[in-house]
Design a protein around this motif. Structure first.
Motif, PDB file in Angstrom:
ATOM      1  N   PHE A 172      80.541  30.310  89.913  1.00 40.57           N
ATOM      2  CA  PHE A 172      80.871  29.208  90.751  1.00 40.57           C
ATOM      3  C   PHE A 172      81.342  29.901  92.165  1.00 40.57           C
ATOM      4  O   PHE A 172      80.888  29.528  93.160  1.00 40.57           O
ATOM      5  CB  PHE A 172      81.695  28.354  90.295  1.00 40.57           C
ATOM      6  CG  PHE A 172      82.392  27.512  91.125  1.00 40.57           C
ATOM      7  CD1 PHE A 172      81.779  26.151  91.236  1.00 40.57           C
ATOM      8  CD2 PHE A 172      83.786  27.660  91.833  1.00 40.57           C
ATOM      9  CE1 PHE A 172      82.155  25.186  92.124  1.00 40.57           C
ATOM     10  CE2 PHE A 172      84.208  26.665  92.733  1.00 40.57           C
ATOM     11  CZ  PHE A 172      83.548  25.221  92.619  1.00 40.57           C
ATOM     12  N   TYR A 173      82.048  30.908  91.779  1.00 43.17           N
ATOM     13  CA  TYR A 173      82.525  31.709  93.179  1.00 43.17           C
ATOM     14  C   TYR A 173      81.387  32.289  93.945  1.00 43.17           C
ATOM     15  O   TYR A 173      81.469  31.973  95.433  1.00 43.17           O
ATOM     16  CB  TYR A 173      83.546  32.825  92.799  1.00 43.17           C
ATOM     17  CG  TYR A 173      84.184  33.504  93.726  1.00 43.17           C
ATOM     18  CD1 TYR A 173      85.268  33.126  94.770  1.00 43.17           C
ATOM     19  CD2 TYR A 173      84.090  34.893  94.159  1.00 43.17           C
ATOM     20  CE1 TYR A 173      85.782  33.923  95.749  1.00 43.17           C
ATOM     21  CE2 TYR A 173      84.497  35.645  95.129  1.00 43.17           C
ATOM     22  CZ  TYR A 173      85.362  35.218  95.893  1.00 43.17           C
ATOM     23  OH  TYR A 173      85.886  36.037  96.674  1.00 43.17           O
ATOM     24  N   LEU A 174      80.529  32.899  93.453  1.00 43.36           N
ATOM     25  CA  LEU A 174      79.615  33.737  94.257  1.00 43.36           C
ATOM     26  C   LEU A 174      78.430  32.547  94.661  1.00 43.36           C
ATOM     27  O   LEU A 174      77.948  32.645  95.814  1.00 43.36           O
ATOM     28  CB  LEU A 174      78.748  34.891  93.397  1.00 43.36           C
ATOM     29  CG  LEU A 174      79.702  36.190  93.283  1.00 43.36           C
ATOM     30  CD1 LEU A 174      78.760  36.977  92.406  1.00 43.36           C
ATOM     31  CD2 LEU A 174      79.923  36.498  94.488  1.00 43.36           C
ATOM     32  N   ILE A 180      80.027  29.107 101.845  1.00 45.51           N
ATOM     33  CA  ILE A 180      81.011  28.643 102.329  1.00 45.51           C
ATOM     34  C   ILE A 180      81.523  29.413 103.453  1.00 45.51           C
ATOM     35  O   ILE A 180      81.628  29.193 104.637  1.00 45.51           O
ATOM     36  CB  ILE A 180      81.968  27.924 101.783  1.00 45.51           C
ATOM     37  CG1 ILE A 180      81.416  26.554 101.057  1.00 45.51           C
ATOM     38  CG2 ILE A 180      83.203  27.156 102.864  1.00 45.51           C
ATOM     39  CD1 ILE A 180      82.353  25.819 100.122  1.00 45.51           C
ATOM     40  N   LEU A 181      81.930  30.667 102.969  1.00 44.47           N
ATOM     41  CA  LEU A 181      82.647  31.727 103.677  1.00 44.47           C
ATOM     42  C   LEU A 181      81.670  32.197 104.911  1.00 44.47           C
ATOM     43  O   LEU A 181      81.582  32.708 105.869  1.00 44.47           O
ATOM     44  CB  LEU A 181      83.162  32.824 102.800  1.00 44.47           C
ATOM     45  CG  LEU A 181      84.352  32.256 102.094  1.00 44.47           C
ATOM     46  CD1 LEU A 181      84.723  33.442 101.002  1.00 44.47           C
ATOM     47  CD2 LEU A 181      85.499  31.912 102.944  1.00 44.47           C
ATOM     48  N   LYS A 183      79.134  30.511 105.920  1.00 50.22           N
ATOM     49  CA  LYS A 183      78.781  29.518 106.799  1.00 50.22           C
ATOM     50  C   LYS A 183      79.869  29.659 108.111  1.00 50.22           C
ATOM     51  O   LYS A 183      79.689  29.528 109.198  1.00 50.22           O
ATOM     52  CB  LYS A 183      78.787  28.210 106.431  1.00 50.22           C
ATOM     53  CG  LYS A 183      78.526  27.123 107.452  1.00 50.22           C
ATOM     54  CD  LYS A 183      78.313  25.872 106.902  1.00 50.22           C
ATOM     55  CE  LYS A 183      78.091  24.693 107.992  1.00 50.22           C
ATOM     56  NZ  LYS A 183      77.805  23.326 107.325  1.00 50.22           N
ATOM     57  N   ILE A 184      81.297  30.020 107.677  1.00 50.97           N
ATOM     58  CA  ILE A 184      82.132  30.182 108.474  1.00 50.97           C
ATOM     59  C   ILE A 184      81.798  31.564 109.465  1.00 50.97           C
ATOM     60  O   ILE A 184      82.106  31.371 110.570  1.00 50.97           O
ATOM     61  CB  ILE A 184      83.561  30.278 107.805  1.00 50.97           C
ATOM     62  CG1 ILE A 184      83.888  28.962 107.360  1.00 50.97           C
ATOM     63  CG2 ILE A 184      84.724  30.673 108.891  1.00 50.97           C
ATOM     64  CD1 ILE A 184      85.052  29.124 106.137  1.00 50.97           C
ATOM     65  N   LEU A 185      81.479  32.508 108.745  1.00 49.84           N
ATOM     66  CA  LEU A 185      81.237  33.802 109.443  1.00 49.84           C
ATOM     67  C   LEU A 185      80.028  33.904 110.354  1.00 49.84           C
ATOM     68  O   LEU A 185      79.869  34.375 111.242  1.00 49.84           O
ATOM     69  CB  LEU A 185      81.230  34.682 108.339  1.00 49.84           C
ATOM     70  CG  LEU A 185      82.913  35.085 107.862  1.00 49.84           C
ATOM     71  CD1 LEU A 185      82.435  36.155 106.598  1.00 49.84           C
ATOM     72  CD2 LEU A 185      83.652  35.602 108.741  1.00 49.84           C
ATOM     73  N   LEU A 186      78.892  33.141 109.772  1.00 49.35           N
ATOM     74  CA  LEU A 186      77.554  33.197 110.156  1.00 49.35           C
ATOM     75  C   LEU A 186      77.084  32.173 110.843  1.00 49.35           C
ATOM     76  O   LEU A 186      76.194  31.997 111.432  1.00 49.35           O
ATOM     77  CB  LEU A 186      76.692  33.807 109.186  1.00 49.35           C
ATOM     78  CG  LEU A 186      76.743  35.145 108.861  1.00 49.35           C
ATOM     79  CD1 LEU A 186      75.718  35.549 107.801  1.00 49.35           C
ATOM     80  CD2 LEU A 186      76.428  36.250 109.973  1.00 49.35           C
ATOM     81  N   GLY A 187      77.688  30.812 110.733  1.00 50.63           N
ATOM     82  CA  GLY A 187      77.150  29.587 110.904  1.00 50.63           C
ATOM     83  C   GLY A 187      75.807  29.112 109.800  1.00 50.63           C
ATOM     84  O   GLY A 187      75.227  28.213 110.127  1.00 50.63           O
ATOM     85  N   ASN A 188      75.857  29.925 108.981  1.00 49.30           N
ATOM     86  CA  ASN A 188      74.621  29.602 107.952  1.00 49.30           C
ATOM     87  C   ASN A 188      74.750  30.252 106.774  1.00 49.30           C
ATOM     88  O   ASN A 188      74.959  31.677 106.372  1.00 49.30           O
ATOM     89  CB  ASN A 188      73.196  30.572 108.720  1.00 49.30           C
ATOM     90  CG  ASN A 188      72.010  29.886 107.864  1.00 49.30           C
ATOM     91  OD1 ASN A 188      72.048  29.504 106.795  1.00 49.30           O
ATOM     92  ND2 ASN A 188      70.651  30.358 108.126  1.00 49.30           N
TER      93      ASN A 188
END
Length: 239
Positions: A172-174, A180-181, A183-188
């Motif tokens: 679930f974490y991976l 989600i993280l 997306k925050i860092l890369l936008g994708n």
């Protein structure tokens, strides 16, 4: 396409796109254990001050160099990766922290120009999951080819834990949180979803251990922290 996720072109593009944030994300995806594991997977090697020849395959940004140099302070360290995005940061690290004493090569380990019977040690951290079984066989052959007789190797990879409860939460974490993280860092988030897809398909290093053993390498399977990482290490005992 699903069938192409192991093609060198696909893998190279994936890591090129992730290169700006990969070191941080690797730390996060392993709950911070990646730094410890990069030291632990070298434990099968005895430290020495001699000028041994070491190659770090799929070196990424050079996250393993510090642990390697700590164990082998006078070593001749060569590192290899085919991702120019990753090597951009590796070369910067080589210049800023290692006085450009490390030899950095941009090559595909599956089609390389490395000398035979040359290295005392082969290392590789967190690259096994991007190979299918056929490619793992080539990797085993190349590891054997480039090692001196008596030379040693060690590989480690993030894996699916043995414990079912831990496996569920880790998946679930991976599979959910990390994208989600991403997306925050890369936008994708798609790039970081692929890390779990590779891990899910890889499961652990048991197949790789068998493949290396079948190529005549003395090989041992290793598990770290309840199977959250697994690996293999061993020695070339004959040509």
């Amino acid at each position: 396409m699903e069938s192409n996720i192991y093609s060198p072109e696909y893998v190279k593009g994936l890591f090129n796109r992730m290169s700006s944030s990969y070191e941080r994300m690797n730390y996060i995806t392993s709950f911070g254990f990646s730094i410890r594991w990069r030291t632990q997977f070298l434990n099968s090697f005895k430290p020495t001050n001699q000028n041994v020849k070491i190659i770090d395959l799929l070196t990424g940004m050079g996250e393993t160099w510090q642990a390697t140099k700590h164990k082998f302070p006078n070593s001749n360290l060569t590192v290899l990766d085919f991702s120019e995005g990753m090597l951009k940061y590796a070369k910067q690290k080589n210049k800023e922290k290692f006085k450009e004493q490390i030899t950095v090569l941009q090559q595909d380990i599956l089609q390389n120009e490395l000398p035979s019977n040359h290295f005392d040690f082969v290392t590789c951290a967190f690259g096994l999951k991007t190979f299918n079984l056929e490619q793992l066989n080539i990797l085993a052959l190349e590891t054997k080819r480039i090692l001196k007789i008596g030379g040693q190797f060690s590989f480690i990879e993030v894996s699916k834990p043995n414990n079912n409860v831990l496996k569920f939460f880790y998946g679930f974490y991976l599979g959910k949180i990390i994208p989600i993280l991403g997306k925050i860092l890369l936008g994708n988030p798609e790039e970081y979803k692929m890390l779990w897809k590779y891990t899910d398909k890889f499961e652990n290093a048991k197949d790789a251990t068998e493949i290396f053993a079948n190529q005549g390498l003395k090989t041992k399977y290793v598990s770290y922290f309840y199977g959250c990482a697994t690996g293999l290490n061993g020695q070339k005992i004959s040509k």
